[in-house]
Design an enzyme around this catalytic site. Structure first.
Site, PDB file in Angstrom:
ATOM      1  N   LEU A  45       0.817  -1.212   0.000  1.00 36.40           N
ATOM      2  CA  LEU A  45       0.000   0.000   0.000  1.00 36.40           C
ATOM      3  C   LEU A  45       0.850   1.261   0.000  1.00 36.40           C
ATOM      4  O   LEU A  45       0.430   2.310  -0.481  1.00 36.40           O
ATOM      5  CB  LEU A  45      -0.921   0.016   1.230  1.00 36.40           C
ATOM      6  CG  LEU A  45      -1.931  -1.120   1.329  1.00 36.40           C
ATOM      7  CD1 LEU A  45      -2.641  -1.074   2.668  1.00 36.40           C
ATOM      8  CD2 LEU A  45      -2.938  -1.026   0.188  1.00 36.40           C
ATOM      9  N   GLY A  46       2.038   1.171   0.553  1.00 36.34           N
ATOM     10  CA  GLY A  46       2.917   2.336   0.650  1.00 36.34           C
ATOM     11  C   GLY A  46       4.215   1.950   1.305  1.00 36.34           C
ATOM     12  O   GLY A  46       4.371   0.851   1.851  1.00 36.34           O
ATOM     13  N   PHE A  88      11.114   3.476   7.356  1.00 38.33           N
ATOM     14  CA  PHE A  88      11.494   2.356   8.201  1.00 38.33           C
ATOM     15  C   PHE A  88      10.710   1.087   7.892  1.00 38.33           C
ATOM     16  O   PHE A  88      10.632   0.183   8.709  1.00 38.33           O
ATOM     17  CB  PHE A  88      11.314   2.729   9.679  1.00 38.33           C
ATOM     18  CG  PHE A  88      12.111   3.926  10.052  1.00 38.33           C
ATOM     19  CD1 PHE A  88      13.490   3.869  10.075  1.00 38.33           C
ATOM     20  CD2 PHE A  88      11.492   5.121  10.341  1.00 38.33           C
ATOM     21  CE1 PHE A  88      14.235   4.979  10.403  1.00 38.33           C
ATOM     22  CE2 PHE A  88      12.231   6.236  10.669  1.00 38.33           C
ATOM     23  CZ  PHE A  88      13.611   6.170  10.701  1.00 38.33           C
ATOM     24  N   ASP A 119       4.519  14.142  14.083  1.00 40.69           N
ATOM     25  CA  ASP A 119       4.623  13.916  12.635  1.00 40.69           C
ATOM     26  C   ASP A 119       3.249  13.972  11.970  1.00 40.69           C
ATOM     27  O   ASP A 119       2.890  13.099  11.177  1.00 40.69           O
ATOM     28  CB  ASP A 119       5.300  12.581  12.352  1.00 40.69           C
ATOM     29  CG  ASP A 119       5.916  12.528  10.953  1.00 40.69           C
ATOM     30  OD1 ASP A 119       6.110  13.597  10.358  1.00 40.69           O
ATOM     31  OD2 ASP A 119       6.202  11.428  10.472  1.00 40.69           O
ATOM     32  N   VAL A 134       3.955  -0.909   4.150  1.00 39.29           N
ATOM     33  CA  VAL A 134       2.623  -1.298   4.608  1.00 39.29           C
ATOM     34  C   VAL A 134       1.973  -2.147   3.516  1.00 39.29           C
ATOM     35  O   VAL A 134       1.992  -1.774   2.333  1.00 39.29           O
ATOM     36  CB  VAL A 134       1.753  -0.065   4.918  1.00 39.29           C
ATOM     37  CG1 VAL A 134       0.368  -0.501   5.385  1.00 39.29           C
ATOM     38  CG2 VAL A 134       2.419   0.808   5.972  1.00 39.29           C
TER      39      VAL A 134
END
Length: 651
Positions: free
Chosen positions: A341-342, A346, A459, A349
């Protein structure tokens, strides 16, 4: 032996192909990146000046020239440098000491000027006097007052100097009270605001009454060449002083341009000719690898013990459940690319289907061997496993087997907010954007004020806001989050987050707070209404050609803020009064002055029309920040973790 030769060759080549980022914690004979001139010597630390001698000068510079601004666009680079130092003022009993040290930026390949000891700080001499013979910007820790150019109202000072011995901006500083203590300095250049800032603290002797920060507005692209030398200079005069550089870290957003210093060439020739020297160096490297490996194994054992303890705590809890790696690999088809998905800094997903729960999930798989990834896993599991809110991504489970770290979340079928604002996913209607803004604000209110402890996310950005099947906002990615007590103020956490979303005082001080989260929320709100990114990213470089906050403030001052509305919204229609309200609230939250920013509760009241829309200055204010280390409790330590705004999904 062949492997040793290959390893040694790799060590020699590596410094010439890496980006402008280095971290030196110890200066020894194996550190080849640093060039020394004058009296400077390395013996674990860098002895810039010898306390036993007068009228000395020494330089320690990085051995490659560093790009400061893009010659094609004239846009300067952001950069930050951290270093620690120790000054020995033991000779104060004899009347005085001097003269201090400086961090400087100057043209490439310059040399230590002759006769530049004493108050000239190794950067000037009697011929060029108060103006440098070459373009020069530096931050000085000046321990001796020279009445010809130093401020007379203070004994010693920290100053920012532009091509002159006379400081452009300065503040008082007492080196005597910090004798032999370790000082830690952060220098940061914000190219969008042309702000060069410096802040410092001490391990043992920090004084709450003493200023510990300074800033100066300067366009470095107008002062310095596009490629510069960076380094340190220190001197003694008729009185003596010891200046030691203990560690040095530097990071820039432009790529490194390779040059080879003549002394590195000589070292290469010596290594190539001397077989015996090569063998000795190979032996040294092998010994060092063995030593570091043992040290790493010991540290890994300690980390394993810590993770085991965390695993036991999680297993005893009633929150997220533990899954096996085998089950998760099966759910995500062995983490195939078509399930991705992305991807972030680090890990990645993946989309998966858990038969045991009969549901789609998102599986976050941390990159193997990443120390930062382990820290993020521990932080995220510990914090988010206790949080329950409709606008937070729900953690379903976790997995830790050997070096594999995975987290399982509820699946968000509509992906991340940034994919709709800046990517190829369908654009969002006006009422959906309003719902997302309020949902994100509600999540922040819960984190800041409604949970038992205050959670500072650190973040908040569009790629960390997920959208469920009904386009409800769900804030995720708590890997950088920190827990704080509600009654405490900003906490020293170390710089982390994403450029373009970080509050200016957070960049300057490294202290995260609820207010710095509110700033990030303000930037995201402006992105939601305008459909524009906080900063542009082009050709792999961060070039804030149009800083969103600055541009929006300029339009606000002209009374034209509504002209920045996302063009896609003009097709389906929008509420002009409501849009203007969202834009002004976004600017209010992104106010440069931390004390003028609203709380998230105040922002929600305006968004819900329960309070009037604030009146802001017509011109964007410029704020300066005082760094005092006395009133805060450190909650974290370590280096900076900073990413750049982009169109990627997640971190």
């Amino acid at each position: 032996m062949a492997n040793s030769i290959l390893l040694f060759s790799f060590v020699l080549v590596l410094p010439f192909v890496c980006s402008v980022q280095f971290n030196i914690s110890r200066f020894g004979s194996d550190v080849s990146e640093i060039a020394y001139q004058g009296d400077a010597r390395a013996n674990g630390a860098v002895e810039l000046t010898n306390i036993d001698y007068t009228c000395r000068a020494g330089w320690a510079t990085y051995g490659k020239q560093v790009p400061l601004w893009n010659p094609g666009t004239s846009k300067p680079s952001d950069f930050s440098t951290r270093f620690s130092f120790r000054i020995d003022t033991r000779n104060v009993g004899y009347g005085n000491y001097g003269h201090g040290f400086a961090f400087f930026l100057a043209p490439a390949r310059i040399q230590l000027p002759p006769n530049s000891a004493g108050g000239f700080l190794g950067l000037f001499n009697g011929t060029n006097n108060q103006s440098s013979a070459f373009p020069l910007v530096y931050v000085e820790f000046d321990t001796f007052t020279n009445p010809e150019w130093d401020p007379l109202d203070v004994k010693s000072h920290v100053g920012i100097n532009n091509n002159s011995l006379v400081s452009s901006n300065y503040t008082s500083w007492n080196a005597t009270s910090h004798n032999q203590d370790i000082g830690r300095v952060l220098i940061f250049y914000d190219s969008a605001r042309r702000n060069l800032s410096v802040s410092w603290t001490y391990d043992l002797t920090s004084d709450p009454l003493e200023n510990s920060s300074l800033s100066y507005i300067i366009d470095l692209s107008k002062v310095l060449p596009s490629e510069v030398t960076i380094g340190f200079s220190a001197t003694s005069g008729g009185v003596t002083e010891g200046n030691r550089l203990l560690s040095w870290e530097f990071s820039s957003s432009l790529e490194l341009i390779d040059i080879k210093k003549s002394q590195n060439d000589k070292k290469g020739m010596i290594i190539g000719i001397s077989v015996s020297g090569f063998v000795l160096l190979t032996f040294f490297i092998t010994s060092l690898i063995v030593f570091l490996k043992r040290k790493q194994q010991k540290k890994k054992a300690e980390e394993t013990e810590n993770l085991t303890s965390i695993n036991e705590d999680l297993e005893r809890g009633a929150g997220p459940r533990k899954f096996t790696y085998k089950d998760l690999a099966s759910a995500a088809n062995n983490f195939a690319d078509d399930r991705k998905l992305g991807e972030g800094g680090f890990g990645a997903v993946y989309r998966g289907y858990l038969n045991s729960l009969d549901m789609m999930v998102a599986i976050k798989k941390f990159a193997g061997g990443s120390k930062q990834g382990k820290r993020e896993f521990v932080t995220e599991v510990k914090i988010i496993s206790s949080l329950r809110h409709r606008n937070l991504v729900q953690l379903i489970g976790w997995c830790h087997e050997k070096d594999e770290f995975l987290m399982i979340y509820e699946f968000m079928p509509n992906g991340s907010l940034d994919a709709h604002l800046f990517g190829k996913k369908p654009h969002l209607a006006w009422h959906v954007r309003c719902k997302i803004t309020l949902g994100l604000a509600s999540a922040l209110l819960y984190l800041h004020e409604e949970w038992e402890q205050c959670v500072v996310h650190r973040d908040i950005k569009a790629s960390n806001v997920m959208l469920d099947s009904n386009f409800n906002a769900k804030l995720g990615d708590f890997g950088l989050a920190r827990l704080m007590d509600h009654e405490l103020g900003p906490q020293t956490t170390g710089l982390a987050g994403t450029f373009g979303y970080m509050a200016p005082e957070y960049i300057s001080t490294g202290r995260a707070s609820k207010e710095s989260d509110v700033y990030s929320f303000g930037v995201v709100t402006l992105e939601i209404v305008t459909g524009r990114k906080s900063v542009d990213r082009r050709q792999g470089r961060v070039e804030p050609v149009t800083n969103l906050v600055e541009k929006m403030w300029d339009l606000y001052g002209k009374g034209e803020v509504i002209t920045a509305i996302d063009e896609k919204l003009r097709i389906g229609g929008f509420d002009e009064k409501q849009a203007e309200c969202l834009m002004i609230v976004g600017l209010w939250c992104a106010h440069p002055d931390v004390n003028t920013r609203p709380s998230i509760k105040q922002a929600i009241q305006v968004l819900n029309l329960e309070a009037p829309v604030p009146h802001l200055p017509t011109k964007m204010p410029v704020a300066t920040y005082h760094v005092s280390s006395s009133n805060t409790t450190s909650v974290s330590s370590g280096g900076a973790t900073v990413t750049f705004s982009s169109a990627q999904h997640g971190r």
